[in-house]
Design a protein around this motif. Structure first.
Motif, PDB file in Angstrom:
ATOM      1  N   ARG A   1       1.096  -1.161  -0.369  1.00  0.00           N
ATOM      2  CA  ARG A   1      -0.317  -0.214   0.087  1.00  0.00           C
ATOM      3  C   ARG A   1       1.061   0.709   0.305  1.00  0.00           C
ATOM      4  O   ARG A   1       1.802   1.228   0.845  1.00  0.00           O
ATOM      5  CB  ARG A   1      -1.259  -0.097   1.140  1.00  0.00           C
ATOM      6  N   LYS A   2      -0.107   2.135  -0.602  1.00  0.00           N
ATOM      7  CA  LYS A   2       1.163   3.687  -0.122  1.00  0.00           C
ATOM      8  C   LYS A   2       1.362   4.200   1.018  1.00  0.00           C
ATOM      9  O   LYS A   2       2.919   4.671   0.865  1.00  0.00           O
ATOM     10  CB  LYS A   2      -0.050   4.525  -0.774  1.00  0.00           C
ATOM     11  N   ASN A   3       1.030   4.182   1.981  1.00  0.00           N
ATOM     12  CA  ASN A   3       1.861   4.309   3.194  1.00  0.00           C
ATOM     13  C   ASN A   3       2.364   3.369   4.017  1.00  0.00           C
ATOM     14  O   ASN A   3       2.621   3.619   4.825  1.00  0.00           O
ATOM     15  CB  ASN A   3       0.195   4.893   3.947  1.00  0.00           C
ATOM     16  N   VAL A   4       3.077   2.251   2.912  1.00  0.00           N
ATOM     17  CA  VAL A   4       4.006   2.410   3.452  1.00  0.00           C
ATOM     18  C   VAL A   4       5.216   2.231   3.437  1.00  0.00           C
ATOM     19  O   VAL A   4       5.705   2.315   2.340  1.00  0.00           O
ATOM     20  CB  VAL A   4       3.366   0.245   3.282  1.00  0.00           C
ATOM     21  N   LYS A   5       5.869   2.387   4.727  1.00  0.00           N
ATOM     22  CA  LYS A   5       6.877   2.959   4.163  1.00  0.00           C
ATOM     23  C   LYS A   5       8.355   1.912   4.428  1.00  0.00           C
ATOM     24  O   LYS A   5       7.936   1.688   5.758  1.00  0.00           O
ATOM     25  CB  LYS A   5       7.442   4.367   5.184  1.00  0.00           C
ATOM     26  N   LYS A   6       9.353   1.682   3.553  1.00  0.00           N
ATOM     27  CA  LYS A   6      10.566   0.998   3.608  1.00  0.00           C
ATOM     28  C   LYS A   6      11.479   1.257   4.477  1.00  0.00           C
ATOM     29  O   LYS A   6      11.564   2.800   4.381  1.00  0.00           O
ATOM     30  CB  LYS A   6      11.476   0.591   2.530  1.00  0.00           C
ATOM     31  N   ILE A   7      11.553   0.949   5.961  1.00  0.00           N
ATOM     32  CA  ILE A   7      12.653   1.475   7.069  1.00  0.00           C
ATOM     33  C   ILE A   7      13.990   1.382   6.878  1.00  0.00           C
ATOM     34  O   ILE A   7      14.767   2.050   5.977  1.00  0.00           O
ATOM     35  CB  ILE A   7      12.019   1.318   8.561  1.00  0.00           C
ATOM     36  N   CYS A   8      13.825   0.084   6.294  1.00  0.00           N
ATOM     37  CA  CYS A   8      15.289  -0.129   6.198  1.00  0.00           C
ATOM     38  C   CYS A   8      15.001  -1.871   5.309  1.00  0.00           C
ATOM     39  O   CYS A   8      14.318  -2.278   5.175  1.00  0.00           O
ATOM     40  CB  CYS A   8      16.535  -0.821   7.176  1.00  0.00           C
ATOM     41  N   ARG A   9      16.246  -2.441   5.114  1.00  0.00           N
ATOM     42  CA  ARG A   9      15.964  -3.743   4.414  1.00  0.00           C
ATOM     43  C   ARG A   9      14.907  -5.008   5.672  1.00  0.00           C
ATOM     44  O   ARG A   9      15.621  -5.384   6.527  1.00  0.00           O
ATOM     45  CB  ARG A   9      17.277  -4.374   4.529  1.00  0.00           C
ATOM     46  N   ASN A  10      14.289  -5.581   5.105  1.00  0.00           N
ATOM     47  CA  ASN A  10      12.868  -6.433   5.811  1.00  0.00           C
ATOM     48  C   ASN A  10      12.196  -5.495   6.606  1.00  0.00           C
ATOM     49  O   ASN A  10      12.153  -6.436   8.069  1.00  0.00           O
ATOM     50  CB  ASN A  10      13.797  -7.580   5.873  1.00  0.00           C
ATOM     51  N   VAL A  11      12.701  -4.132   6.162  1.00  0.00           N
ATOM     52  CA  VAL A  11      12.244  -3.642   7.391  1.00  0.00           C
ATOM     53  C   VAL A  11      10.784  -3.002   7.817  1.00  0.00           C
ATOM     54  O   VAL A  11      11.365  -2.019   6.522  1.00  0.00           O
ATOM     55  CB  VAL A  11      12.608  -3.141   9.202  1.00  0.00           C
ATOM     56  N   TYR A  12       9.279  -2.541   7.828  1.00  0.00           N
ATOM     57  CA  TYR A  12       8.111  -2.043   6.834  1.00  0.00           C
ATOM     58  C   TYR A  12       7.040  -1.443   7.778  1.00  0.00           C
ATOM     59  O   TYR A  12       7.334  -2.030   8.330  1.00  0.00           O
ATOM     60  CB  TYR A  12       7.641  -2.195   5.568  1.00  0.00           C
ATOM     61  N   PHE A  13       7.203   0.506   7.828  1.00  0.00           N
ATOM     62  CA  PHE A  13       6.265   0.771   8.081  1.00  0.00           C
ATOM     63  C   PHE A  13       4.892   1.166   7.877  1.00  0.00           C
ATOM     64  O   PHE A  13       4.694   1.652   6.677  1.00  0.00           O
ATOM     65  CB  PHE A  13       6.801   1.857   9.282  1.00  0.00           C
ATOM     66  N   ASP A  14       3.490   0.627   8.321  1.00  0.00           N
ATOM     67  CA  ASP A  14       2.245   0.398   7.806  1.00  0.00           C
ATOM     68  C   ASP A  14       2.172   1.339   8.242  1.00  0.00           C
ATOM     69  O   ASP A  14       0.593   1.131   9.575  1.00  0.00           O
ATOM     70  CB  ASP A  14       1.159  -0.826   7.640  1.00  0.00           C
ATOM     71  N   PHE A  15       1.314   3.360   8.162  1.00  0.00           N
ATOM     72  CA  PHE A  15       0.900   3.878   9.174  1.00  0.00           C
ATOM     73  C   PHE A  15      -0.789   2.972   8.862  1.00  0.00           C
ATOM     74  O   PHE A  15      -1.404   3.401  10.284  1.00  0.00           O
ATOM     75  CB  PHE A  15       0.943   5.341   7.951  1.00  0.00           C
ATOM     76  N   ASN A  16      -1.225   3.230   7.259  1.00  0.00           N
ATOM     77  CA  ASN A  16      -2.491   2.970   8.238  1.00  0.00           C
ATOM     78  C   ASN A  16      -2.653   1.670   8.864  1.00  0.00           C
ATOM     79  O   ASN A  16      -4.109   1.309   9.312  1.00  0.00           O
ATOM     80  CB  ASN A  16      -3.581   2.742   6.348  1.00  0.00           C
ATOM     81  N   GLY A  17      -1.953   0.745   8.266  1.00  0.00           N
ATOM     82  CA  GLY A  17      -2.528  -0.817   9.157  1.00  0.00           C
ATOM     83  C   GLY A  17      -1.333  -0.455  10.382  1.00  0.00           C
ATOM     84  O   GLY A  17      -2.328  -1.329  11.503  1.00  0.00           O
ATOM     85  N   HIS A  18      -1.074   0.618  11.115  1.00  0.00           N
ATOM     86  CA  HIS A  18      -0.887   0.665  12.780  1.00  0.00           C
ATOM     87  C   HIS A  18      -0.125  -1.006  13.218  1.00  0.00           C
ATOM     88  O   HIS A  18       0.029  -1.470  13.985  1.00  0.00           O
ATOM     89  CB  HIS A  18      -1.700   0.330  13.443  1.00  0.00           C
TER      90      HIS A  18
END
Length: 220
Positions: free
Chosen positions: A2-19
């Motif tokens: 999803r658009k609001n998923v940010k890749k922080i670093c390798r194999n680590v993602y932050f999903d804002f909308n999904g909390h």
């Protein structure tokens, strides 16, 4: 993704909308306040953020004490414990700072005296690894007069290590290969004089390349 998923670093993602934060396919749920805090800290990476500002960001419509902030920060810290590349530091008397110590080449053991040379070599090694991965037959251990490869068929992963014919894999390289949980192709090379070794890792699943550099006396 999803658009609001940010890749922080390798194999680590932050999903804002999904909390949530996803680390190596493992989901870690966040509450609303933690989402707001982490989002703000990621947008202000390497910047010291005072506690008063963070309280306003994390609880925009409520009045809370510093203990609520400290609890949320510790909760976020605990999520990233398995990833040494993501850290939240406490700056005494000032606040907190989020640091992503993994450079964008990933897990790179940095030495200023060799940085330019290493980046140039990294580019060449990555190009070579991709070419070899796409062109050599999987059942042929002989590649050329200069290179051969070794296959490691583990219970969960299949790994291929490409290296010069006149070199073998030292224990610290084998250990680093074992740490990578993926179906990957590895390219290992030692420079003339053995001032440093380099291990490049190509992960076709994530279309990602990782470079590990071991300076003389480090990690050996």
């Amino acid at each position: 993704m999803r658009k609001n998923v940010k890749k922080i670093c390798r194999n680590v993602y932050f999903d804002f909308n999904g909390h949530k934060v996803v680390i190596d396919d493992e989901t870690n749920d966040l509450n609303y306040n933690e989402v707001l805090l982490l989002d703000y800290m990621l947008k202000n990476e390497n910047t010291i953020l005072d506690k008063r500002t963070l309280i306003k960001i994390g609880w925009p419509e409520n009045v809370v004490t510093e203990s609520s902030l400290n609890k949320s920060i510790n909760r976020i810290r605990s999520i990233f414990e398995s990833k040494k590349s993501v850290k939240i530091e406490t700056i005494t008397g000032k606040g907190y700072v989020l640091r992503i110590v993994e450079n964008r080449a990933l897990d790179f053991i940095y030495n200023k005296n060799f940085s330019i040379v290493i980046y140039a070599i990294s580019f060449l090694l990555v190009a070579s690894a991709l070419y070899i991965y796409l062109t050599i037959p999987s059942n042929d251990y002989y590649m050329s007069d200069d290179y051969h490869y070794i296959e490691f068929n583990e219970s969960d992963y299949n790994k291929r290590v490409i290296l010069p014919n006149d070199q073998s894999l030292p224990p610290y390289i084998l250990s680093k290969i074992e740490e990578n949980k993926c179906d990957c192709t590895f390219l290992y090379i030692t420079t003339v004089g053995k001032k440093y070794d380099q291990l490049s890792v190509y992960d076709p699943k994530n279309n990602d390349v990782v470079n590990f550099v071991f300076m003389e006396g480090e990690g050996k």
